[in-house]
Design a protein around this motif. Structure first.
Motif, short mmCIF file in Angstrom:
data_model
loop_
_atom_site.label_atom_id
_atom_site.label_comp_id
_atom_site.label_asym_id
_atom_site.label_seq_id
_atom_site.Cartn_x
_atom_site.Cartn_y
_atom_site.Cartn_z
N GLY A 1 0.83 -1.19 0.00
CA GLY A 1 0.00 0.00 0.00
C GLY A 1 0.87 1.24 0.00
O GLY A 1 2.08 1.16 -0.19
N ASN A 2 0.25 2.38 0.24
CA ASN A 2 1.03 3.62 0.30
C ASN A 2 0.47 4.63 1.29
O ASN A 2 1.07 5.68 1.49
N SER A 3 -0.66 4.31 1.93
CA SER A 3 -1.29 5.31 2.78
C SER A 3 -1.96 4.67 3.99
O SER A 3 -2.03 3.44 4.11
N ASP A 4 -2.48 5.52 4.85
CA ASP A 4 -3.19 5.02 6.02
C ASP A 4 -4.48 4.28 5.65
O ASP A 4 -5.00 3.50 6.44
N GLY A 5 -4.99 4.52 4.45
CA GLY A 5 -6.14 3.77 3.97
C GLY A 5 -5.83 2.30 3.75
O GLY A 5 -6.73 1.47 3.65
N ASP A 6 -4.53 1.96 3.70
CA ASP A 6 -4.09 0.58 3.52
C ASP A 6 -3.62 -0.06 4.82
O ASP A 6 -3.22 -1.23 4.82
N HIS A 7 -3.65 0.70 5.91
CA HIS A 7 -3.06 0.26 7.17
C HIS A 7 -3.65 -1.06 7.65
O HIS A 7 -2.92 -2.00 7.98
N GLN A 8 -4.98 -1.14 7.69
CA GLN A 8 -5.61 -2.36 8.21
C GLN A 8 -5.35 -3.56 7.31
O GLN A 8 -5.22 -4.69 7.79
N MET A 9 -5.25 -3.35 6.01
CA MET A 9 -4.92 -4.44 5.09
C MET A 9 -3.53 -4.98 5.39
O MET A 9 -3.30 -6.20 5.40
N LEU A 10 -2.59 -4.09 5.64
CA LEU A 10 -1.23 -4.50 5.97
C LEU A 10 -1.20 -5.22 7.32
O LEU A 10 -0.53 -6.25 7.47
N GLN A 11 -1.90 -4.67 8.30
CA GLN A 11 -1.94 -5.30 9.63
C GLN A 11 -2.51 -6.72 9.54
O GLN A 11 -1.98 -7.65 10.15
N TRP A 12 -3.62 -6.85 8.80
CA TRP A 12 -4.29 -8.15 8.72
C TRP A 12 -3.43 -9.17 8.00
O TRP A 12 -3.38 -10.34 8.37
N THR A 13 -2.72 -8.72 6.98
CA THR A 13 -1.81 -9.62 6.26
C THR A 13 -0.72 -10.12 7.19
O THR A 13 -0.42 -11.32 7.24
N MET A 14 -0.14 -9.21 7.95
CA MET A 14 0.99 -9.58 8.81
C MET A 14 0.57 -10.38 10.03
O MET A 14 1.41 -10.99 10.70
N ALA A 15 -0.71 -10.38 10.36
CA ALA A 15 -1.19 -11.12 11.54
C ALA A 15 -1.30 -12.62 11.30
O ALA A 15 -1.50 -13.38 12.24
N GLY A 16 -1.15 -13.06 10.06
CA GLY A 16 -1.23 -14.49 9.76
C GLY A 16 0.03 -15.23 10.18
O GLY A 16 1.05 -14.63 10.54
N SER A 17 -0.03 -16.54 10.12
CA SER A 17 1.13 -17.36 10.50
C SER A 17 2.08 -17.51 9.33
O SER A 17 1.72 -17.27 8.17
N GLY A 18 3.31 -17.92 9.61
CA GLY A 18 4.30 -18.16 8.57
C GLY A 18 4.91 -16.89 8.04
O GLY A 18 4.74 -15.79 8.59
N ALA A 19 5.64 -17.02 6.94
CA ALA A 19 6.33 -15.87 6.35
C ALA A 19 5.33 -14.87 5.80
O ALA A 19 4.34 -15.24 5.16
#
Length: 330
Positions: free
Chosen positions: A257-275
């Protein structure tokens, strides 16, 4: 001697992407450094069979915001520019707009009066440009606009202002078994008109904001979908992970992403298991594109940037990490 084996090897190179250079460096518009390395190392980890971070191809889901991540978004979102141009073109069929706000202020060029209408006024203009027609008619209007409209600074068609490094990244991921999706706050039907040609992402892999459509039959019995002014789904902020869950059905392992509008998408992606991989395009190049982050009304980057720094997400410095921004650059 030019043997058959040598000929077949040469043929394989040509079919596979053109040149040996393209094969040896899948990201030629990226400068060598920590950012490029973080991308290639992540891809190597999740695609190495038998490795501890191996991810089966079916689970290699990569999601990308569009505005400011895959193409330029300044000085206003391109879809907003389309909507305003369309309102002007439609005005002759809507004489009542001359007496109705916000249309009256917009058509008269009264910036002060238009500003007084606030965000609601802008949304009213956008809704008018996106409704009252069939989905086929709307798609044609988008294609016609892209064929003629020019960006005010670069004087080029808006779909020329696509980031060449990101196009290379999308192709690189697909070559390594990823399925790539757009997940954008922009209108899904606006993006589907041109996204496949621009990015290699087919319409069914575009997730975006949407309005309600109504099925109808015309006088001849031909079916169509009519676009209405009613909002169905806003794919922005917390709506992005909800949209991913609803449309894709898998948690991504890579998100950009590039903005705070993408913040939750990035958080949710990183909350998963594995790489996992989270990337942010930071606009730092006023000469080749634009430089903006926290104070910007378009593409504000603040909270997502802070979390990226705190958690070691990859932040792309456009000025430092990209050899070129657009394909038309030398």
């Amino acid at each position: 001697m030019f043997t058959k084996r040598a000929f077949l090897t040469l043929l394989a190179i040509c079919i596979g992407g053109g040149t040996a250079y393209a094969q040896s460096d899948p990201l030629p518009s990226w400068n060598d450094g920590a950012v490029k390395k973080s991308i290639t190392e992540f891809v190597a980890k999740v695609t190495t069979q038998g490795g501890p971070d191996y991810v089966p191809p079916a689970e290699r889901i990569a999601v990308f915001d569009n505005d400011g991540t895959l193409w330029c978004e300044q000085p206003i979102y391109f879809e907003a520019a389309f909507a305003l141009d369309r309102v002007k073109a439609m005005a002759a069929q809507h004489l009542e707009w001359k007496q109705q706000q916000p249309f009256k202020a917009f058509l008269a060029g009264d910036k002060k009066a238009l500003a007084e209408q606030g965000e609601k006024g802008l949304l009213t203009l956008v809704a008018a440009a996106h409704s009252g027609m069939t989905t086929d008619e709307f798609a044609k209007s988008v294609a016609d606009w892209l064929a003629t409209a020019k960006h005010p600074r670069f004087n080029r068609p808006y779909n020329d202002l696509i980031y060449q490094p990101m196009v290379e990244l999308l192709a690189y991921l697909r070559a390594n078994g990823f399925k790539t999706f757009i997940v954008s706050g922009g209108g899904v039907e606006f993006m589907r008109v041109w996204a496949e040609k621009a990015y290699g992402i087919p319409p069914e892999q575009v997730v975006g904001s949407s309005g309600v459509t109504q099925f109808r039959l015309d006088a001849a019995g031909k079916p169509s979908l009519l676009k209405t002014a009613k909002v169905q789904f806003i794919d922005d902020g917390p709506g992005k992970p909800a949209g991913i869950n609803m449309i894709i059905g898998r948690r991504p392992i890579l998100a950009f992403g590039n903005s705070d509008g993408d913040h939750q998408m990035l958080q949710w992606t990183m909350a998963g298991s594995g790489a996992r991989f989270a990337g942010i395009v930071h606009h730092t190049d006023a000469a080749r594109e634009y430089a903006y982050d926290r104070p910007s009304k378009i593409g504000q980057l603040d909270k997502a940037w802070e979390e990226a720094k705190a958690k070691g997400w990859t932040v792309v410095d456009m000025k430092q990490d990209w050899k070129k921004v657009f394909a038309f650059e030398p």
